[in-house]
Design a protein around this motif. Sequence first.
Motif, short mmCIF file in Angstrom:
data_model
loop_
_atom_site.label_atom_id
_atom_site.label_comp_id
_atom_site.label_asym_id
_atom_site.label_seq_id
_atom_site.Cartn_x
_atom_site.Cartn_y
_atom_site.Cartn_z
N GLU A 291 -8.06 3.52 -10.71
CA GLU A 291 -8.54 2.87 -9.50
C GLU A 291 -8.36 3.84 -8.33
O GLU A 291 -7.29 4.45 -8.18
CB GLU A 291 -7.77 1.58 -9.23
N SER B 4 -8.61 4.04 -4.21
CA SER B 4 -8.74 3.33 -2.93
C SER B 4 -8.59 4.35 -1.81
O SER B 4 -7.53 4.99 -1.68
CB SER B 4 -7.66 2.25 -2.83
N SER B 5 -9.66 4.52 -1.02
CA SER B 5 -9.63 5.54 0.03
C SER B 5 -10.45 5.09 1.23
O SER B 5 -11.48 5.69 1.56
CB SER B 5 -10.17 6.87 -0.53
N PRO B 6 -9.99 4.04 1.92
CA PRO B 6 -10.72 3.61 3.13
C PRO B 6 -10.58 4.67 4.23
O PRO B 6 -9.52 5.28 4.38
CB PRO B 6 -10.03 2.31 3.51
N THR C 155 -5.46 7.85 0.94
CA THR C 155 -6.06 7.72 -0.40
C THR C 155 -4.98 7.36 -1.41
O THR C 155 -3.88 7.93 -1.36
CB THR C 155 -6.74 9.04 -0.81
#
Length: 588
Positions: A570, A572-574, A579
């Motif tokens: 998975e 996730s890096s908004p 990150t």
Amino acid sequence: MSASAGTEPSPRVLAVHGALIVVIATACFWLGSAHSPLPAPALLSEIAVGVCFAAAGLAAWRLRPRSRTGVWMLALGYVVSIHNPYGFRLPDDLPGHPLLVVAGGVTLWLQYAMAGHVLMAYPSGRLTDRAGRALVACGYLLAVAGSVLLLTTRVPDRPACMPACYESPVRLVGDRQLYLHLKAVITVAWVLLAIVALAVLVRRAARSGPRQRRVLGFATGVSGVSVALFTVFGLIVTTGSPRSPLGAFFHYGHHWGAVIALPVPFFFGLLRERLAFASVGALVGRLEHASADTVESALRETLRDPTLRVAFPLADGLVDGNGRPYDPGSDGGRSLTPLGDPPVAVLVHDPDLEEHRELLDAAAVAARLALDNARLHAQVRAQLAEVQASRQRITTAADAERQRLERDLHDGAQQRLLGVGLTLGVLRGRLTSPAERELVGELERELRSAIWELRELAQGIRPAVLTDQGLAPALAALARRSGTRVGVDVRVGRRLDPVIEATAYYLVSEALQNVTKHARGAGARVSASLDGERLTVEVADDGPGGASVRAGAGLRGLLDRVEAVGGQLEISSPPGRGTTLRAELPCA
């Protein structure tokens, strides 16, 4: 019989047998009413036993011609009906009385042997095991031997004999004590044989499949009651007064217990089959958009077999609905029914379903389209499983090759360069010219740089610390060499599969390189924990975020590597919030 077992009888054949049974029953009732001291209810009770067996046999033969049970029950009905006048206490001077005595003396024991035959061959009418065949053979042998011995030694004991007292027209030995002893021994032998038969039925029910166990359990329970009544009646005949009210109760009780024990379970199973046929129509609607698991579940429910499995034939063997290889022998004692030619699927089911071929074929036709779709899904899943296995084999081979290269570099080229460095050091000590010493010193510095680069290359291929010490020390060393602040929390208490350790290591290595390259000055956290058979690895940084698998080959390669070993990654890096890479790797 005018038709053989296993063939469907014509209406004319059934009508002839039915009329013959009615004629025999009517003749018995007329004979008893005219010459027997027994009341009409007692006569009707005796006659009804044979009629019930015959009627049940005709119905079973008509409804289930593949089974021999109906034919055997019909034959038992004839034997019981022929035996009936023997128990009517007819006068000795009745015309044909000697023939009735001989026929009654033979059928008295033959009906027990035939009842045991029907019960041991239930529900198919075939004796399929050695114990059943041996017990049935003993029953017929005991019936013939007992009839001959008692008829040739019969000296009736008027106050105690049951059901009637007749002089034997074929008596050879007139010894009353011998007759009574033989009668007691034969009665006890029948009781013991009945108890052993009940034990065999209990064992058979315990070892049978869930589908057959429900019917066999019911038949065994009712048979147990009948055997208990017969045992008590045998003891009364041997030691007590069979003409007492208690003796009469157990006499009629074990007869009617046999009536319940033999036909009722058969029709109970037949009712279940008819209900299953009724559910086949609903099966079509349920399977309109069914998956392989749903097809299997629906067929289990319709065919009343909770152990049924659906397998699909491929070029290299059978697979289950998930595309995994399936060996029918692993379930033991199962029957295989191919569906279609060439087969779309194979049903692995309880052998008892072979006796319900019409039901099996009807359910297969109803499920044909759904099974065809499920076969395609299973084929795709099998191909996917093979692709995944191939990817894992490639990953394993690549790691092995990296490990070999790292070993060759460490033990080969690196050692040779270190040897060259030692030689240069000795040469520099022997030189006197400053210019020459400076030149050799420059060579030594270049050589040390080359050795350092070679070590970095070897560490990038597969670090020796990972091979020798495991994941925790390797990640700690990786954090120390990285160009950023890294916190490490590794909780792995044992060595894992080398491929899993390498996957976790390269995941962290690639993530830290991305932090150094794209988020200079950012901090990172590395954690790894083992929970049962799952290794969870997480790398998080507080950089600018915005990383994407589509943005570069690095993350795409990590995703492929993790999936190749059966794991999940998975990302996730908004933007603006760092990150996080989180991977779950199987360790089973």
